[in-house]
Motif scaffolding. Structure first.
Motif, PDB file in Angstrom:
ATOM      1  N   SER A  20       0.672  -1.213   0.066  1.00 37.52           N
ATOM      2  CA  SER A  20      -0.049   0.204  -0.004  1.00 37.52           C
ATOM      3  C   SER A  20       1.020   1.257   0.140  1.00 37.52           C
ATOM      4  O   SER A  20       0.460   2.053  -0.630  1.00 37.52           O
ATOM      5  N   LEU A  21       1.953   1.305   0.785  1.00 38.74           N
ATOM      6  CA  LEU A  21       2.905   2.431   0.821  1.00 38.74           C
ATOM      7  C   LEU A  21       3.705   2.624  -0.482  1.00 38.74           C
ATOM      8  O   LEU A  21       3.702   3.682  -1.226  1.00 38.74           O
ATOM      9  N   GLY A  22       3.987   1.638  -1.185  1.00 33.20           N
ATOM     10  CA  GLY A  22       4.486   1.606  -2.422  1.00 33.20           C
ATOM     11  C   GLY A  22       3.731   2.128  -3.387  1.00 33.20           C
ATOM     12  O   GLY A  22       4.097   2.936  -4.568  1.00 33.20           O
ATOM     13  N   SER A  23       2.508   1.681  -3.301  1.00 36.86           N
ATOM     14  CA  SER A  23       1.478   2.302  -4.369  1.00 36.86           C
ATOM     15  C   SER A  23       1.110   3.774  -4.030  1.00 36.86           C
ATOM     16  O   SER A  23       1.194   4.499  -5.149  1.00 36.86           O
ATOM     17  N   ARG A  24       1.140   4.220  -2.969  1.00 35.07           N
ATOM     18  CA  ARG A  24       0.990   5.505  -2.540  1.00 35.07           C
ATOM     19  C   ARG A  24       2.059   6.462  -2.999  1.00 35.07           C
ATOM     20  O   ARG A  24       1.903   7.490  -3.662  1.00 35.07           O
ATOM     21  N   VAL A  25       3.202   5.822  -3.055  1.00 32.12           N
ATOM     22  CA  VAL A  25       4.553   6.747  -3.250  1.00 32.12           C
ATOM     23  C   VAL A  25       4.616   6.736  -4.758  1.00 32.12           C
ATOM     24  O   VAL A  25       4.830   7.923  -5.430  1.00 32.12           O
ATOM     25  N   ASP A  26       4.253   5.937  -5.725  1.00 33.31           N
ATOM     26  CA  ASP A  26       4.183   5.848  -7.054  1.00 33.31           C
ATOM     27  C   ASP A  26       3.140   6.683  -7.452  1.00 33.31           C
ATOM     28  O   ASP A  26       3.565   7.714  -8.224  1.00 33.31           O
ATOM     29  N   ALA A  27       2.094   6.835  -6.900  1.00 32.53           N
ATOM     30  CA  ALA A  27       0.969   7.949  -7.106  1.00 32.53           C
ATOM     31  C   ALA A  27       1.261   9.311  -6.916  1.00 32.53           C
ATOM     32  O   ALA A  27       1.160  10.081  -7.795  1.00 32.53           O
ATOM     33  N   LEU A  28       2.231   9.346  -5.812  1.00 31.55           N
ATOM     34  CA  LEU A  28       2.703  10.920  -5.426  1.00 31.55           C
ATOM     35  C   LEU A  28       3.613  11.212  -6.494  1.00 31.55           C
ATOM     36  O   LEU A  28       3.747  12.228  -6.900  1.00 31.55           O
ATOM     37  N   ARG A  29       4.449  10.503  -6.816  1.00 30.01           N
ATOM     38  CA  ARG A  29       5.585  10.561  -7.913  1.00 30.01           C
ATOM     39  C   ARG A  29       5.100  11.036  -9.249  1.00 30.01           C
ATOM     40  O   ARG A  29       5.434  12.036  -9.791  1.00 30.01           O
ATOM     41  N   ALA A  30       4.158  10.258  -9.479  1.00 29.09           N
ATOM     42  CA  ALA A  30       3.364  10.831 -10.939  1.00 29.09           C
ATOM     43  C   ALA A  30       2.510  12.207 -10.830  1.00 29.09           C
ATOM     44  O   ALA A  30       2.803  12.760 -11.771  1.00 29.09           O
ATOM     45  N   GLU A  31       1.955  12.209  -9.566  1.00 35.31           N
ATOM     46  CA  GLU A  31       1.291  13.628  -9.488  1.00 35.31           C
ATOM     47  C   GLU A  31       2.401  14.854  -9.645  1.00 35.31           C
ATOM     48  O   GLU A  31       2.136  15.898  -9.962  1.00 35.31           O
ATOM     49  N   ILE A  32       3.678  14.530  -8.835  1.00 33.92           N
ATOM     50  CA  ILE A  32       4.557  15.536  -8.919  1.00 33.92           C
ATOM     51  C   ILE A  32       5.131  15.672 -10.085  1.00 33.92           C
ATOM     52  O   ILE A  32       5.224  17.030 -10.392  1.00 33.92           O
ATOM     53  N   HIS A  33       5.437  14.868 -11.206  1.00 32.87           N
ATOM     54  CA  HIS A  33       5.644  14.938 -12.259  1.00 32.87           C
ATOM     55  C   HIS A  33       4.764  15.956 -13.233  1.00 32.87           C
ATOM     56  O   HIS A  33       5.068  16.621 -13.944  1.00 32.87           O
ATOM     57  N   SER A  34       3.526  15.431 -12.982  1.00 29.03           N
ATOM     58  CA  SER A  34       2.333  16.104 -13.716  1.00 29.03           C
ATOM     59  C   SER A  34       2.221  17.786 -13.337  1.00 29.03           C
ATOM     60  O   SER A  34       2.213  18.468 -14.343  1.00 29.03           O
TER      61      SER A  34
END
Length: 593
Positions: A520-534
């Motif tokens: 769950s933490l890994g998924s949250r980190v991936d989502a945040l990273r994608a949002e930061i890039h956007s």
């Protein structure tokens, strides 16, 4: 005259020059956990360690400015007049530099109303006359004038670690004049750091060309009418300023020095004081370098070792006899060698010392059953006072034989931690070196590890027990001085068997829960990273401070944060105040959490 390689080398450091360089080169927020600023003392100490480890001078001393340079001020009232007062943040660190030097037994020299570089020039002249080589360490180019066949300058170009070794050839190549004429060049060119005006439009190359054409300053100024154009007019107009600049640029090598040349040598360092100072300043890595490359070799060279200490190597039946011969009330130092992983450990060898007896060492597999029984009874007897180094480890090791540990009255490892909690390691080898000035590891490849791990032979374990016994008075004195005896005796030591039992019992872990949490933490980190890039408009590594600075401050134009050595700070504390201007900052803070 003797060959240069056979000469002693005297290192002369310009203390204020190095402290100023360090203060303005290193981050202003470099401080201890208590808030004491340390950028100047850290930079100075780094330069000092660099000198000792890379250049190995036979003698060393540090010169300091004292008072106002009255003679130069009489010649040029504006000499250094533009300089601001020493910042309080730097002034507060000068006593710390003194502490470092005093602990290392390095002389500090100053003279009323005298600058450090004049002292350096005077001592350099005397040292060369005494058949020595001289290494001047400074960030002040004025020192170039003292360079000759036997004097070199270790010049700090930027900060304190970017250095270049300047000999006569290097100075001539860079400035176009030999060292003796460097003050002439400085007078023509000017020196903003000293407020020497010079001649407008004249730089290093022009000054060197003029001196090459006319030989010296007096001849140049006497024949200034031969210099054509605007350059000649400027020289004529500023001739008096050049003469005055030359007078203040020349160092006074004939100065009467306050301390005899022979006194400029590093004495016997107070190892405990050095360790204490570096620990207080939290210079861990610098301490390790100084310790391993300077202090430890010096100790070994001085012959401070335990090689001449007698150790009885116990065979079958001997260990029981040694234990029986000791008084019941006498403290026994116990050092154990263990095998296995905590908590499943087992004693393999033991060293015992105390009661003014020759230390004894034995490998348990070689002992008779009566020896092992006597050792087990000694460890388990609450009325037999024991001194150990690492009670938990000994308890686990004894448990491997089915024995308990009951009579510990002093854990030297624990006591060392209570006295110096900021240290990272408290191994017996280091304590013996710094408290007793002796080496346990000798020349073994594993030097630096816990003494009971450096060699399998019984001699080493016996020597470690001997050293542990000798450490008892100084460790107890430290505890008493810091009012930590009660903490050791009533809180920390009684807690060790509790901690040992906890380690033996272990902790139950639900692997399935941990795997779900990681997912769950890994998924949250991936989502945040994608949002930061956007939000940033492109992909980049948010874990890279360099890339983050480029995106936030160069591309997005966000307000710049606190200035640091590598640009601008991107830590959470610095980013929080600029979270409103752009949503990417808030997402970055979430990502950091």
């Amino acid at each position: 005259m003797s060959d240069a390689a056979a000469r002693e080398t005297l290192a002369l450091l310009d203390g204020h020059s190095l402290a100023y360089r360090a203060f303005f080169a290193l981050p202003e927020d470099l401080a201890t956990s208590t808030g004491q600023l340390t950028n100047a003392v850290y930079g100075f100490s780094t330069m000092l360690v660099k000198l000792l480890t890379e250049h190995h001078p036979d003698r060393v001393a540090v010169m300091f400015d004292q008072g106002r340079p009255t003679q130069r001020l009489e010649v040029l009232p504006d000499y250094k007049g533009h300089r601001e007062e020493t910042p309080d943040a730097l002034r507060s660190q000068l006593p710390l530099i003194d502490e470092v030097l005093d602990a290392l037994a390095i002389p500090r020299v100053s003279r009323e109303d005298t600058e450090a570089d004049d002292l350096i020039a005077a001592y350099a002249r005397q040292a060369v006359g005494a058949d020595m080589e001289v290494l001047v360490v400074t960030g002040d180019r004025d020192a170039f004038q003292v360079v000759d066949d036997h004097v070199r300058v270790l010049y700090t170009r930027r900060g304190v670690t970017d250095t270049v070794l300047m000999d006569a050839a290097a100075i001539t190549e860079k400035y176009g004049v030999e060292p003796a004429r460097y003050p002439m060049l400085a007078a023509l060119r000017g020196d903003p750091s000293d407020n020497i005006p010079g001649v407008p439009g004249v730089g290093d190359k022009t000054a060197a060309k003029l001196l090459s054409d006319y030989g010296d300053l007096d001849t140049l100024l006497a024949r200034v009418d031969e210099v054509s154009g605007k350059r000649g007019a400027a020289l004529a107009e500023h001739a008096e300023a050049v003469r005055l600049g030359y007078r203040v640029a020349c160092l006074d090598a004939e100065l009467e020095v306050p301390v005899a040349l022979d006194a400029l040598r590093m004495g016997e360092p107070d190892l405990e004081a050095v360790r204490r100072v570096f620990a207080t300043l939290e210079f861990r890595q610098l301490w390790e370098r100084l310790d391993s490359q300077v202090l430890r070799p010096a100790t070994a060279q001085a012959g401070a070792s335990l090689d001449d200490v007698a150790v009885e190597r116990a065979g079958p039946g001997d260990l029981a006899g040694w234990i029986a011969a000791r008084r019941a009330e006498a403290e026994i130092a116990v050092v154990a060698q263990v095998a296995g992983h905590r908590p499943h450990r087992r004693l393999t060898a033991v060293g015992l010392a105390g009661d003014e007896a020759v230390a004894v060492a034995a490998e348990l597999d070689e002992l008779a059953e009566q020896d092992r029984a006597a050792l087990g009874e000694l460890l388990a007897d609450p009325n037999r006072p024991l001194v150990v180094h690492g009670a938990k480890g000994l308890r686990h090791g004894a448990g491997g034989w089915g024995w308990s540990l009951a009579g510990v009255v002093l854990d030297v490892e624990l006591a060392a931690y209570l006295c110096q909690p900021q240290e990272r390691v408290y191994d017996l080898e280091a304590l013996a070196r710094h408290r007793l000035g002796v080496e346990l590891a000798g020349d073994t490849e594993d030097a630096g590890q816990l003494a009971l791990d450096v060699a399998a032979d019984r001699q080493r374990v016996g020597l470690a027990a001997h050293a542990l016994d000798r450490l008892v008075p100084t460790v107890r004195a430290d505890l008493a001085e810091r009012e930590q005896l009660a903490l050791h005796d009533e809180v920390e030591l009684p807690l060790t068997p509790v901690l040992a039992r906890m380690e033996a019992a272990g902790i139950a872990v639900d692997l399935a829960v941990l795997e779900d949490l990681a997912g769950s933490l890994g998924s949250r980190v991936d989502a945040l990273r994608a949002e930061i890039h956007s939000l940033a408009g492109r992909e980049f590594n948010p874990d890279s401070p360099k890339q983050l600075q480029q995106v936030l401050f160069d591309e997005l134009g966000l307000p710049k944060t606190k200035r640091i050595q590598t640009g601008y700070s991107t830590d959470a504390q610095a980013l929080a105040p600029i979270a409103d201007p752009h949503p990417v900052v808030e997402r970055l803070l979430d990502y950091r959490e």
